[in-house]
Design a protein around this motif. Structure first.
Motif, mmCIF file in Angstrom:
data_model
loop_
_atom_site.group_PDB
_atom_site.id
_atom_site.type_symbol
_atom_site.label_atom_id
_atom_site.label_comp_id
_atom_site.label_asym_id
_atom_site.label_seq_id
_atom_site.Cartn_x
_atom_site.Cartn_y
_atom_site.Cartn_z
ATOM 1 N N LEU A 178 0.809 -1.219 0.000
ATOM 2 C CA LEU A 178 0.000 0.000 0.000
ATOM 3 C C LEU A 178 0.845 1.273 0.000
ATOM 4 O O LEU A 178 0.496 2.247 -0.665
ATOM 5 C CB LEU A 178 -0.947 0.005 1.204
ATOM 6 N N ASP A 179 1.958 1.264 0.736
ATOM 7 C CA ASP A 179 2.797 2.464 0.768
ATOM 8 C C ASP A 179 3.474 2.711 -0.573
ATOM 9 O O ASP A 179 3.620 3.852 -1.000
ATOM 10 C CB ASP A 179 3.812 2.411 1.905
ATOM 11 N N ASP A 180 3.871 1.650 -1.274
ATOM 12 C CA ASP A 180 4.455 1.801 -2.612
ATOM 13 C C ASP A 180 3.422 2.340 -3.597
ATOM 14 O O ASP A 180 3.729 3.201 -4.425
ATOM 15 C CB ASP A 180 4.991 0.464 -3.131
ATOM 16 N N ILE A 181 2.209 1.829 -3.512
ATOM 17 C CA ILE A 181 1.135 2.290 -4.394
ATOM 18 C C ILE A 181 0.879 3.776 -4.160
ATOM 19 O O ILE A 181 0.742 4.548 -5.117
ATOM 20 C CB ILE A 181 -0.139 1.458 -4.179
ATOM 21 N N ALA A 182 0.850 4.198 -2.913
ATOM 22 C CA ALA A 182 0.644 5.615 -2.585
ATOM 23 C C ALA A 182 1.779 6.472 -3.135
ATOM 24 O O ALA A 182 1.536 7.571 -3.664
ATOM 25 C CB ALA A 182 0.514 5.794 -1.074
ATOM 26 N N ARG A 183 3.015 5.991 -3.026
ATOM 27 C CA ARG A 183 4.163 6.737 -3.567
ATOM 28 C C ARG A 183 4.086 6.833 -5.086
ATOM 29 O O ARG A 183 4.366 7.881 -5.670
ATOM 30 C CB ARG A 183 5.471 6.098 -3.133
ATOM 31 N N ALA A 184 3.700 5.748 -5.744
ATOM 32 C CA ALA A 184 3.577 5.752 -7.205
ATOM 33 C C ALA A 184 2.506 6.752 -7.640
ATOM 34 O O ALA A 184 2.712 7.530 -8.583
ATOM 35 C CB ALA A 184 3.245 4.354 -7.710
ATOM 36 N N LYS A 185 1.373 6.756 -6.952
ATOM 37 C CA LYS A 185 0.310 7.704 -7.268
ATOM 38 C C LYS A 185 0.776 9.141 -7.067
ATOM 39 O O LYS A 185 0.427 10.028 -7.853
ATOM 40 C CB LYS A 185 -0.922 7.426 -6.417
ATOM 41 N N ALA A 186 1.548 9.385 -6.025
ATOM 42 C CA ALA A 186 2.064 10.733 -5.756
ATOM 43 C C ALA A 186 2.997 11.187 -6.872
ATOM 44 O O ALA A 186 2.970 12.363 -7.273
ATOM 45 C CB ALA A 186 2.774 10.767 -4.410
ATOM 46 N N ILE A 187 3.810 10.284 -7.383
ATOM 47 C CA ILE A 187 4.690 10.619 -8.509
ATOM 48 C C ILE A 187 3.845 10.979 -9.723
ATOM 49 O O ILE A 187 4.111 11.954 -10.426
ATOM 50 C CB ILE A 187 5.656 9.459 -8.807
ATOM 51 N N CYS A 188 2.810 10.193 -9.995
ATOM 52 C CA CYS A 188 1.921 10.465 -11.129
ATOM 53 C C CYS A 188 1.257 11.837 -11.014
ATOM 54 O O CYS A 188 1.059 12.512 -12.024
ATOM 55 C CB CYS A 188 0.835 9.398 -11.230
ATOM 56 N N ASN A 189 0.906 12.217 -9.800
ATOM 57 C CA ASN A 189 0.200 13.487 -9.610
ATOM 58 C C ASN A 189 1.032 14.699 -9.988
ATOM 59 O O ASN A 189 0.478 15.783 -10.175
ATOM 60 C CB ASN A 189 -0.298 13.611 -8.173
ATOM 61 N N PHE A 246 -9.684 1.618 -4.352
ATOM 62 C CA PHE A 246 -8.684 1.489 -3.301
ATOM 63 C C PHE A 246 -8.249 0.040 -3.239
ATOM 64 O O PHE A 246 -8.898 -0.851 -3.769
ATOM 65 C CB PHE A 246 -9.228 1.937 -1.939
ATOM 66 N N LYS A 247 -7.125 -0.185 -2.589
ATOM 67 C CA LYS A 247 -6.618 -1.539 -2.413
ATOM 68 C C LYS A 247 -6.612 -1.850 -0.930
ATOM 69 O O LYS A 247 -6.156 -1.055 -0.128
ATOM 70 C CB LYS A 247 -5.204 -1.669 -2.972
ATOM 71 N N ARG A 248 -7.136 -3.006 -0.600
ATOM 72 C CA ARG A 248 -7.166 -3.423 0.800
ATOM 73 C C ARG A 248 -5.935 -4.259 1.128
ATOM 74 O O ARG A 248 -5.356 -4.885 0.250
ATOM 75 C CB ARG A 248 -8.412 -4.254 1.071
ATOM 76 N N LYS A 249 -5.579 -4.221 2.385
ATOM 77 C CA LYS A 249 -4.490 -5.079 2.859
ATOM 78 C C LYS A 249 -4.912 -6.524 2.748
ATOM 79 O O LYS A 249 -6.095 -6.856 2.810
ATOM 80 C CB LYS A 249 -4.169 -4.792 4.340
#
Length: 92
Positions: free
Chosen positions: A41-52, A87-90
């Motif tokens: 989940l933290d990697d996905i959030a970082r990837a999305k932040a880069i895209c933004n 969203f992605k769940r754990k």
């Protein structure tokens, strides 16, 4: 030029000068591939932040939808089986 030899060589891309290699996810060494295709989940959030912050976000997202990308973060959204996940769940 890169854009003239790929599918990105559309009239729109030629007019705007947008070239895929200018994407924030492109570093020339593919060091961020794991980030954009991670299950964490933290990697996905970082990837999305880069895209933004990327100038190609909209065209990347549109292309991923058209290609029905099987998974990964594309244009700031998480794809799975060609569809956007809210969203992605754990696991567990």
């Amino acid at each position: 030029m890169y854009a003239e030899t790929t599918d990105w060589a559309t009239t729109e891309n030629r007019e705007t000068g947008v070239v895929p290699s200018l994407g924030k996810c492109q570093d020339g060494a593919a060091t961020m591939v794991g980030l954009f295709f991670s299950e964490q989940l933290d990697d996905i959030a970082r990837a999305k932040a880069i895209c933004n912050t990327c100038p190609l976000q909209e065209s990347c997202f549109d292309g991923a939808l058209a290609r029905r990308e099987p998974w990964g973060v594309w244009g700031g959204q998480l794809f799975f089986n060609g569809k956007v996940l809210a969203f992605k769940r754990k696991r567990g």
